[in-house]
Design an enzyme around this catalytic site. Structure first.
Site, PDB file in Angstrom:
ATOM      1  N   ASP A  48       0.811  -1.213   0.000  1.00 46.28           N
ATOM      2  CA  ASP A  48       0.000   0.000   0.000  1.00 46.28           C
ATOM      3  C   ASP A  48       0.849   1.271   0.000  1.00 46.28           C
ATOM      4  OD1 ASP A  48      -2.671   1.371   0.589  1.00 46.28           O
ATOM      5  OD2 ASP A  48      -1.507   1.998   2.334  1.00 46.28           O
TER       6      ASP A  48
ATOM      7  N   GLU B  55       1.301  -0.354  -4.955  1.00 46.89           N
ATOM      8  CA  GLU B  55       0.296   0.664  -5.253  1.00 46.89           C
ATOM      9  C   GLU B  55       0.932   2.039  -5.151  1.00 46.89           C
ATOM     10  OE1 GLU B  55      -3.706   2.710  -3.390  1.00 46.89           O
ATOM     11  OE2 GLU B  55      -1.842   2.379  -2.297  1.00 46.89           O
TER      12      GLU B  55
END
Length: 619
Positions: A228, A298
């Protein structure tokens, strides 16, 4: 004539793109051809009636993954958390939050998925923890070795001797990225919510702790991670002010973060080295059992910076950085040129030998059916599933779920709350996170509670999985055919050639010399279009193409014959065409026999009748 031929050949090589496989006989790793399915656990299925989805609910519905052809389930955070950002504020990386269940529940789910031949990856959230993590509490107390696990900085003072933050850095959730801690007497950095203090990756002990967090779940058998918010791992050590945009641009932004450029708080060189180090941890497990654990990063950043996450010959980097081009570059007014650019932008910039991936939605973005309209659901799933590389599906895209209208008094997303009642509709992520619509019963079959954690979309009575499974042609049935098509050698290994056939028609082929060719045609416009394939240099003139998979809004049915010299398409409709009949027959077998008993006599007879009926209809 010779000049025309040479021009056609040149045009072919200009449009044709290599996939992640240069040799059609080269073995492929599982992740290169996988369908990854993102589950947002709070919204998938509630098993205990508290209105919140959980691990037992996911296990209860695990057969759905197998049914639609999913290869790997990606779970958004399930770790212990105060839920200030619904799991992205982690207070213990090695424990399951009780709202989702127990470690035994996770082990049971993992076992169930494994029995179905489905892999599992988890979210790894390295940029920040919760302020309720023991590390942060000890860092506040300056207890070693935790003293510098987070980014702390002394205050500045203005001309009135009032305390102010160290610099002008802003949080992605709006407002300053610094919060004062009275006990420690310093500000701490949080690029997201104040409940999410940034970890300090310039501290070696912290880095070792995070690597051990990776190993903890890898030892339990997970198949990799989605990592993330990677662009924010490092910040400028000199804490230089970010650059404010020109005032005429800045004043248009409701989120204060968007009023600045961020050269000092994202995409620093050290970030890429840290991703390499994380990859080394995953690759340790290849030596143990020979199996690859995948890492997907990401990062909403520039194309140049995104491609750096692929690594190089000496630093492997991630297996894939997320490709958000089909989200960021397309809207409901995009023409064929925009579609071509969205696809080619990734393929043209991707380093040689790497594998592409495609994403059309996630828990942070408005849903596909809301962004591009419900009529484009099948067309976008065709793009997502049949372009070369891995495909990512956000739960509900297989049935065309749309955003739910969430009122201000129902809003719970911190990014939406920070925007206030006048700006929340633009910034809140709640609408895309509404519960999965299983059937037409109360709350769409998601929960028996009278109050789910977020409101269910009112359209659940007509738009739900159960209804679409009963329909002859639905988004669900289209998705399943596309998932089966991904298993073919052509889609897994074939070359790609994408073209604008007109202002509003985009098309591409997937082909192998030794196998069938598939042609995907999308009318992305709002009017009927005449499609002429006769000028496509690699297609045989006057060749007959068979409709393999039509969108639900197409006027053509499976098996319909079309000629390259012209046919019409309804607005926003799409089709997968095939140039070989046997592929269509085999696909029809697969579709028809799923609901037929496999008893000794009924099954072979049914298969014979399906084939006979198809051949009589299409002599």
């Amino acid at each position: 004539m010779m000049v025309l031929l040479l021009l056609n050949v040149a045009e072919y090589f200009t449009n044709a793109k290599n996939t992640c496989v240069e040799d059609e006989n080269k073995s492929l790793e599982w992740w290169q051809t996988a369908v990854f399915y993102q589950v947002y656990p709070r919204s998938f299925k509630d098993s205990n009636g508290d209105g919140i989805g959980d691990l037992k609910g996911i296990e209860e519905k695990a057969e759905h993954f197998k049914d639609i052809g999913v290869d790997c389930v990606w779970l958004s955070p399930i770790f212990k958390s105060p839920m200030a950002d619904f799991g992205y504020d982690i207070s213990d990386y090695n424990k399951i939050d009780s709202v989702y269940g127990t470690m035994d529940d996770f082990v049971s789910l993992h076992k169930k998925l494994k029995s179905l031949g489905i892999k599992i990856i988890l979210d790894f959230v390295p940029n920040h923890s919760s302020d309720e993590h023991e590390w942060f509490k000890k860092s506040v107390e300056k207890i070693m070795p935790y003293k510098d696990y987070y980014v702390w900085k002394d205050a500045k003072f203005d001309e009135n001797n009032l305390r102010i933050p160290p610099n002008n850095w802003q949080s992605l959730f709006s407002n300053p990225a610094w919060t004062w801690n009275e006990k420690r007497g310093q500000y701490y950095l949080h690029q997201f919510d104040p409940k999410q203090p940034d970890l300090n990756y310039r501290n070696k002990e912290l880095v070792d702790e995070m690597k051990n967090n990776l190993r903890f779940w890898l030892d339990l058998g997970v198949d990799g991670y989605r990592v993330d918010a990677v662009p924010f791992l490092f910040e400028d050590p000199n804490f230089s002010d970010d650059i404010r945009k020109p005032e005429e641009l800045a004043i248009k932004e409701k989120n204060t973060y968007d009023q600045y450029y961020h050269p000092y708080t994202m995409d620093l060189d050290e970030t890429y080295d840290m991703i390499n180090q994380f990859r080394d941890v995953l690759d340790e497990y290849i030596l143990k059992d020979g199996k690859i654990r995948v890492m997907i990063t990401e990062g909403y950043t520039s194309m140049e910076n995104t491609m750096r996450y692929y690594g190089n010959e000496t630093n492997l980097g991630a297996h894939m950085p997320f490709n958000f081009g089909l989200i960021d570059r397309l809207n409901d007014f995009s023409n064929a040129t925009k579609f071509k650019e969205a696809v080619n932008n990734w393929l043209d910039n991707m380093p040689d030998g790497k594998c592409a991936n495609w994403v059309i939605g996630n828990h942070d973005q408005p849903r596909l059916a809301t962004r591009l309209g419900s009529e484009m659901v099948d067309a976008m799933n065709m793009l997502n599933m049949l372009l070369p590389g891995a495909a990512f599906t956000y739960m509900g895209e297989e049935i065309g779920m749309s955003d739910t209208a969430v009122r201000w008094d129902q809003t719970i997303d911190p990014r939406g709350l920070n925007a206030g009642p006048d700006g929340y509709r633009t910034l809140s992520r709640d609408p895309a996170r509404s519960p999965y619509q299983w059937n037409s019963s109360a709350n769409a079959g998601f929960t028996v509670s009278s109050k789910p954690w977020l409101p269910v979309n009112p359209n659940y009575w007509r738009l739900n999985l159960d209804a679409q499974r009963k329909q002859h042609c639905s988004h669900y049935t289209v998705y399943k055919r596309l998932a089966r098509l991904r298993k073919t050698r052509t889609v897994q290994r074939g070359s790609f050639d994408g073209r604008e056939l007109s202002e509003w028609v985009y098309a591409f082929t997937r082909s192998l010399p030794s196998a069938e060719t598939y042609l995907v045609v999308l009318n992305v416009g709002s009017e009927e279009e005449r499609v002429d394939l006769s000028s496509w240099p690699t297609l045989v003139k006057d060749e007959t193409w068979l409709v393999h998979t039509p969108s639900v809004n197409s006027q053509y049915s499976i098996g319909y014959s079309l000629k390259t010299n012209g046919f019409t398409m309804r607005p926003k409709s799409a089709m997968v065409l095939c140039n070989k009949r046997h592929s269509l027959v085999l696909s029809s077998f697969s579709s028809a026999t799923q609901s037929i008993s496999s008893s000794s006599l009924v099954f072979p007879v049914a298969m014979f009748l399906v084939a006979l009926g198809f051949l009589l209809k299409n002599p």
